[in-house]
Design a protein around this motif. Structure first.
Motif, PDB file in Angstrom:
ATOM      1  N   LEU A 158       8.068 -35.848 -31.651  1.00 35.20           N
ATOM      2  CA  LEU A 158       9.088 -36.022 -30.618  1.00 35.20           C
ATOM      3  C   LEU A 158      10.335 -35.139 -30.385  1.00 35.20           C
ATOM      4  CD1 LEU A 158       9.361 -38.496 -28.807  1.00 35.20           C
ATOM      5  CD2 LEU A 158      10.631 -39.138 -30.169  1.00 35.20           C
ATOM      6  N   TYR A 159      10.777 -34.648 -30.886  1.00 33.03           N
ATOM      7  CA  TYR A 159      11.762 -33.798 -31.258  1.00 33.03           C
ATOM      8  C   TYR A 159      11.198 -32.374 -30.598  1.00 33.03           C
ATOM      9  CZ  TYR A 159      15.368 -36.851 -33.967  1.00 33.03           C
ATOM     10  OH  TYR A 159      15.556 -37.610 -34.060  1.00 33.03           O
ATOM     11  N   ASP A 160      10.034 -31.717 -31.547  1.00 36.12           N
ATOM     12  CA  ASP A 160       9.244 -30.956 -31.121  1.00 36.12           C
ATOM     13  C   ASP A 160       8.869 -30.699 -29.526  1.00 36.12           C
ATOM     14  OD1 ASP A 160      10.251 -29.328 -33.351  1.00 36.12           O
ATOM     15  OD2 ASP A 160       8.819 -28.600 -34.365  1.00 36.12           O
ATOM     16  N   LEU A 161       8.337 -31.833 -29.548  1.00 33.47           N
ATOM     17  CA  LEU A 161       7.586 -31.900 -27.535  1.00 33.47           C
ATOM     18  C   LEU A 161       8.658 -31.904 -26.670  1.00 33.47           C
ATOM     19  CD1 LEU A 161       5.598 -32.974 -26.132  1.00 33.47           C
ATOM     20  CD2 LEU A 161       6.241 -35.415 -26.824  1.00 33.47           C
ATOM     21  N   ILE A 162       9.775 -33.122 -27.899  1.00 28.50           N
ATOM     22  CA  ILE A 162      10.889 -32.497 -26.078  1.00 28.50           C
ATOM     23  C   ILE A 162      11.821 -31.012 -25.940  1.00 28.50           C
ATOM     24  CG2 ILE A 162      13.303 -33.487 -25.323  1.00 28.50           C
ATOM     25  CD1 ILE A 162      12.103 -36.507 -26.877  1.00 28.50           C
ATOM     26  N   PHE A 163      12.243 -30.407 -27.149  1.00 28.28           N
ATOM     27  CA  PHE A 163      12.421 -29.645 -26.863  1.00 28.28           C
ATOM     28  C   PHE A 163      11.730 -27.901 -26.170  1.00 28.28           C
ATOM     29  CE2 PHE A 163      15.348 -30.968 -30.423  1.00 28.28           C
ATOM     30  CZ  PHE A 163      16.481 -31.192 -30.069  1.00 28.28           C
TER      31      PHE A 163
ATOM     32  N   MET B 210       7.485 -22.378 -25.928  1.00 30.12           N
ATOM     33  CA  MET B 210       6.469 -22.260 -26.848  1.00 30.12           C
ATOM     34  C   MET B 210       5.833 -21.663 -28.581  1.00 30.12           C
ATOM     35  SD  MET B 210       4.360 -20.588 -23.084  1.00 30.12           S
ATOM     36  CE  MET B 210       3.674 -19.582 -23.736  1.00 30.12           C
ATOM     37  N   GLY B 211       6.453 -20.695 -28.740  1.00 28.68           N
ATOM     38  CA  GLY B 211       5.489 -19.992 -29.985  1.00 28.68           C
ATOM     39  C   GLY B 211       6.814 -21.099 -31.244  1.00 28.68           C
ATOM     40  N   LEU B 212       8.173 -21.265 -31.024  1.00 30.69           N
ATOM     41  CA  LEU B 212       8.342 -22.360 -31.750  1.00 30.69           C
ATOM     42  C   LEU B 212       8.465 -23.877 -32.243  1.00 30.69           C
ATOM     43  CD1 LEU B 212      10.873 -22.359 -34.064  1.00 30.69           C
ATOM     44  CD2 LEU B 212      13.059 -22.274 -32.413  1.00 30.69           C
TER      45      LEU B 212
ATOM     46  N   ILE C  90      10.783 -24.006 -38.586  1.00 28.53           N
ATOM     47  CA  ILE C  90      11.568 -25.600 -38.943  1.00 28.53           C
ATOM     48  C   ILE C  90      11.067 -26.277 -40.051  1.00 28.53           C
ATOM     49  CG2 ILE C  90      12.823 -27.448 -37.315  1.00 28.53           C
ATOM     50  CD1 ILE C  90      11.686 -25.736 -34.693  1.00 28.53           C
ATOM     51  N   PRO C  91      12.747 -26.449 -40.750  1.00 27.61           N
ATOM     52  CA  PRO C  91      11.545 -27.851 -41.948  1.00 27.61           C
ATOM     53  C   PRO C  91      11.197 -29.071 -41.465  1.00 27.61           C
ATOM     54  CG  PRO C  91      13.932 -26.560 -42.398  1.00 27.61           C
ATOM     55  CD  PRO C  91      13.478 -25.993 -41.576  1.00 27.61           C
ATOM     56  N   ASN C  92      10.698 -30.332 -42.377  1.00 30.50           N
ATOM     57  CA  ASN C  92      10.379 -31.532 -41.809  1.00 30.50           C
ATOM     58  C   ASN C  92      10.716 -31.283 -40.220  1.00 30.50           C
ATOM     59  OD1 ASN C  92      10.999 -32.055 -44.385  1.00 30.50           O
ATOM     60  ND2 ASN C  92      13.675 -31.489 -44.065  1.00 30.50           N
TER      61      ASN C  92
END
Length: 192
Positions: free
Chosen positions: A92-97, A11-13, A86-88
């Motif tokens: 989609l990646y943030d949603l999945i991870f 959630m936080g990251l 997190i830079p850049n």
């Protein structure tokens, strides 16, 4: 405690930086804020306290104590991980991870008969009573709340929230099904 920390990491990251709601309790909180102009923190407390009280009735005091510990651990880890950037970033990646970490944390909690608070309480009651995995009721209840919230308040992030819920509840069921017994047993080798 590990489940709460892992959930907070997701959630936080990953999810909160994009304002992606992590569950149905957040949706109910938004509705309470919208209808009654109650502050978000106070509304979330009301939702979690009410559902925790229902959980005590159906699941017992042990459930309540560990749920309060899990909610506290999740909150502390959200505060901790929100400090990191997190830079850049990639949505989609943030949603999945974020969804995978969220589902793993919730799955670890539900596997131990502990809720992550909010709608997890209702999902745990249903899964305990019906002898089913908790992911499906969690997903269905959250979808109903998200849709209702979208109709009343705003549709913008609901699609991302639905994708996140689908991924995380699939992971919840996987975590609840997997047998970890041999992975942490000292008796891992069979004797001839």
């Amino acid at each position: 405690m590990a489940g709460g920390a892992i959930q907070g990491l997701g959630m936080g990251l990953f999810l909160f930086p994009h304002s992606i709601p992590s569950g149905g309790a957040g949706g109910i909180t938004v509705l309470l804020n919208h209808w009654f102009n109650i502050g978000m923190g106070q509304a979330l407390w009301i939702v979690n306290f009410t559902l925790l009280f229902v959980g005590i009735h159906y699941l017992g005091k042990r459930f309540a104590i560990w749920t309060v510990i899990a909610i506290t651990m999740t909150s502390l880890s959200v505060v901790f991980f929100e400090q990191f950037s997190i830079p850049n970033r990639n949505l989609l990646y943030d949603l999945i991870f974020g969804s995978v970490f969220l589902g793993t944390g919730i799955g670890l909690l539900l596997r131990q008969g502990v809720s992550n608070g909010g709608i997890g309480v209702v999902a745990l009651i249903i899964s305990t009573r019906r002898k089913i995995l908790p992911g499906r009721p969690l997903f269905l209840i959250n979808i109903i709340i998200f849709m209702f919230t979208a109709v009343i308040v705003d549709w913008k992030l609901i699609f991302l929230a639905l994708i996140s819920q689908w991924i995380s509840t699939v992971v919840v069921d996987l975590v609840c099904q997997v047998s970890f017994q041999q992975s942490y047993s000292l008796n891992w080798r069979k004797k001839p």
